[in-house]
Design a protein around this motif. Structure first.
Motif, short mmCIF file in Angstrom:
data_model
loop_
_atom_site.label_atom_id
_atom_site.label_comp_id
_atom_site.label_asym_id
_atom_site.label_seq_id
_atom_site.Cartn_x
_atom_site.Cartn_y
_atom_site.Cartn_z
N LYS A 8 0.83 -1.21 0.00
CA LYS A 8 0.00 0.00 0.00
C LYS A 8 0.87 1.26 0.00
CE LYS A 8 -4.06 1.95 2.20
NZ LYS A 8 -5.10 1.76 3.21
N MET A 9 1.93 1.25 0.81
CA MET A 9 2.83 2.41 0.87
C MET A 9 3.57 2.59 -0.45
SD MET A 9 4.56 1.98 4.56
CE MET A 9 3.77 2.44 6.05
N LEU A 10 4.10 1.51 -0.97
CA LEU A 10 4.84 1.60 -2.23
C LEU A 10 3.93 2.02 -3.38
CD1 LEU A 10 7.11 -1.52 -1.77
CD2 LEU A 10 7.85 0.88 -1.76
N SER A 11 2.70 1.54 -3.37
CA SER A 11 1.74 1.95 -4.40
C SER A 11 1.45 3.45 -4.32
CB SER A 11 0.43 1.18 -4.25
OG SER A 11 0.63 -0.18 -4.50
N ALA A 12 1.38 3.96 -3.09
CA ALA A 12 1.10 5.38 -2.91
C ALA A 12 2.21 6.26 -3.46
CB ALA A 12 0.87 5.69 -1.43
N ILE A 13 3.46 5.82 -3.33
CA ILE A 13 4.56 6.65 -3.80
C ILE A 13 4.99 6.30 -5.23
CG2 ILE A 13 5.41 7.22 -1.51
CD1 ILE A 13 7.60 5.13 -1.84
N ALA A 14 4.31 5.33 -5.84
CA ALA A 14 4.62 4.94 -7.21
C ALA A 14 3.90 5.85 -8.21
CB ALA A 14 4.26 3.48 -7.45
N HIS A 15 4.00 7.14 -7.96
CA HIS A 15 3.37 8.17 -8.80
C HIS A 15 4.27 9.39 -8.72
CE1 HIS A 15 0.71 11.61 -9.46
NE2 HIS A 15 0.01 10.81 -10.24
N ASP A 16 4.57 9.96 -9.85
CA ASP A 16 5.53 11.07 -9.90
C ASP A 16 5.17 12.21 -8.95
OD1 ASP A 16 7.89 12.28 -11.11
OD2 ASP A 16 6.48 13.66 -12.10
N GLY A 17 3.92 12.63 -8.97
CA GLY A 17 3.50 13.74 -8.11
C GLY A 17 3.56 13.40 -6.64
N THR A 47 -7.10 21.27 -5.09
CA THR A 47 -7.84 20.01 -5.17
C THR A 47 -6.93 18.85 -5.55
OG1 THR A 47 -9.82 21.24 -5.79
CG2 THR A 47 -9.83 18.89 -6.24
N THR A 48 -6.06 19.08 -6.53
CA THR A 48 -5.13 18.03 -6.96
C THR A 48 -4.17 17.67 -5.84
OG1 THR A 48 -5.28 18.76 -9.25
CG2 THR A 48 -3.38 17.41 -8.67
N ALA A 49 -3.59 18.68 -5.19
CA ALA A 49 -2.66 18.42 -4.09
C ALA A 49 -3.37 17.69 -2.96
CB ALA A 49 -2.06 19.73 -3.59
N SER A 50 -4.60 18.08 -2.67
CA SER A 50 -5.37 17.45 -1.61
C SER A 50 -5.61 15.97 -1.93
CB SER A 50 -6.69 18.18 -1.43
OG SER A 50 -7.46 17.58 -0.43
N ALA A 51 -5.94 15.67 -3.18
CA ALA A 51 -6.17 14.29 -3.57
C ALA A 51 -4.89 13.46 -3.43
CB ALA A 51 -6.68 14.23 -5.01
N GLN A 52 -3.76 14.04 -3.81
CA GLN A 52 -2.48 13.33 -3.69
C GLN A 52 -2.14 13.10 -2.22
OE1 GLN A 52 -1.73 12.02 -6.24
NE2 GLN A 52 -1.53 13.34 -8.01
N VAL A 55 -4.12 10.20 -0.66
CA VAL A 55 -3.56 8.88 -0.97
C VAL A 55 -2.39 8.58 -0.03
CG1 VAL A 55 -2.37 7.49 -2.72
CG2 VAL A 55 -4.32 8.91 -3.37
N LEU A 56 -1.50 9.56 0.15
CA LEU A 56 -0.35 9.37 1.04
C LEU A 56 -0.79 9.19 2.49
CD1 LEU A 56 2.02 12.03 -0.55
CD2 LEU A 56 2.28 9.53 -0.66
N THR A 57 -1.81 9.92 2.90
CA THR A 57 -2.34 9.80 4.26
C THR A 57 -2.96 8.42 4.47
OG1 THR A 57 -2.73 12.18 4.40
CG2 THR A 57 -3.96 10.79 5.93
N ASN A 58 -3.76 7.97 3.50
CA ASN A 58 -4.41 6.65 3.62
C ASN A 58 -3.39 5.52 3.65
OD1 ASN A 58 -6.98 7.70 3.77
ND2 ASN A 58 -7.36 7.51 1.58
N SER A 74 2.61 16.52 7.50
CA SER A 74 3.95 16.10 7.87
C SER A 74 4.17 14.66 7.43
CB SER A 74 4.14 16.15 9.39
OG SER A 74 3.89 17.44 9.88
N ALA A 75 5.42 14.36 7.10
CA ALA A 75 5.78 12.98 6.79
C ALA A 75 5.76 12.18 8.08
CB ALA A 75 7.16 12.93 6.16
N ARG A 76 5.36 10.94 7.99
CA ARG A 76 5.40 10.02 9.14
C ARG A 76 6.72 9.27 9.08
NH1 ARG A 76 0.64 6.82 10.81
NH2 ARG A 76 2.20 6.28 12.36
N TYR A 77 7.70 9.82 9.75
CA TYR A 77 9.04 9.23 9.71
C TYR A 77 9.06 7.82 10.27
CZ TYR A 77 10.52 13.93 8.58
OH TYR A 77 10.67 15.13 7.96
#
Length: 108
Positions: A8-17, A47-52, A55-58, A74-77
Motif C-alpha cells: 500500500k505504501m509503495l503503491s502510494a509513492i509509485a506516482h511522480d506527483g 484540489t489536486t494536491a489534496s487528492a495526492q 492517498v499518502l495519508t491513507n 507532515s511525513a510520518r518518519y
C-alpha cells in the motif's frame, strides 16, 4: 510490517506527483508544510494536491494537523523507517558489505 502494508505504501509513492510530495515533506522536517505551500510546491491546484495527500495519508505515510486556519501535513518518519526496514530485512543474504554502503550514503 506486513507485506500488504508495504504494498500500500509503495503503491502510494509509485506516482511522480506523490513521490515528489513525500520527498518534499520529508525535507520539511517534523514541522511539516501547510496545504497551500504544498500546492504551490507541486504547481497544482489545491484540489489536486489534496487528492495526492489523501492517498499518502491513507497509506500511512503522511499525517495532517489543523493549526488555526491552516492544515499542516507532515511525513510520518516512523512509517517511512518501518518501510525501509521491511525492504532491507534480510538484505543481500545478510551481507553487511552490501547493505552498509546504502546506510552510509543516506547519512552522508
Amino acid at each position: 510490517m506486513k507485506q500488504n502494508h508495504a504494498v500500500k505504501m509503495l503503491s502510494a509513492i509509485a506516482h511522480d506527483g506523490r513521490l515528489s510530495l513525500i520527498r518534499r515533506l520529508i525535507q520539511a522536517g517534523p514541522e511539516g508544510m501547510s496545504a497551500g505551500d504544498i500546492a504551490r510546491f507541486a504547481k497544482s491546484g489545491a484540489t489536486t494536491a489534496s487528492a495526492q495527500l489523501l492517498v499518502l495519508t491513507n497509506a500511512g505515510l503522511v499525517t495532517s494537523e489543523r493549526r488555526g486556519r491552516q492544515v499542516v501535513y507532515s511525513a510520518r518518519y516512523d512509517r517511512m523507517r518501518d518501510l525501509l526496514q521491511f525492504l532491507m530485512l534480510d538484505c543481500c543474504a545478510k551481507r553487511p558489505d552490501i547493505c552498509v554502503p546504502v546506510a552510509e550514503a543516506v547519512s552522508a
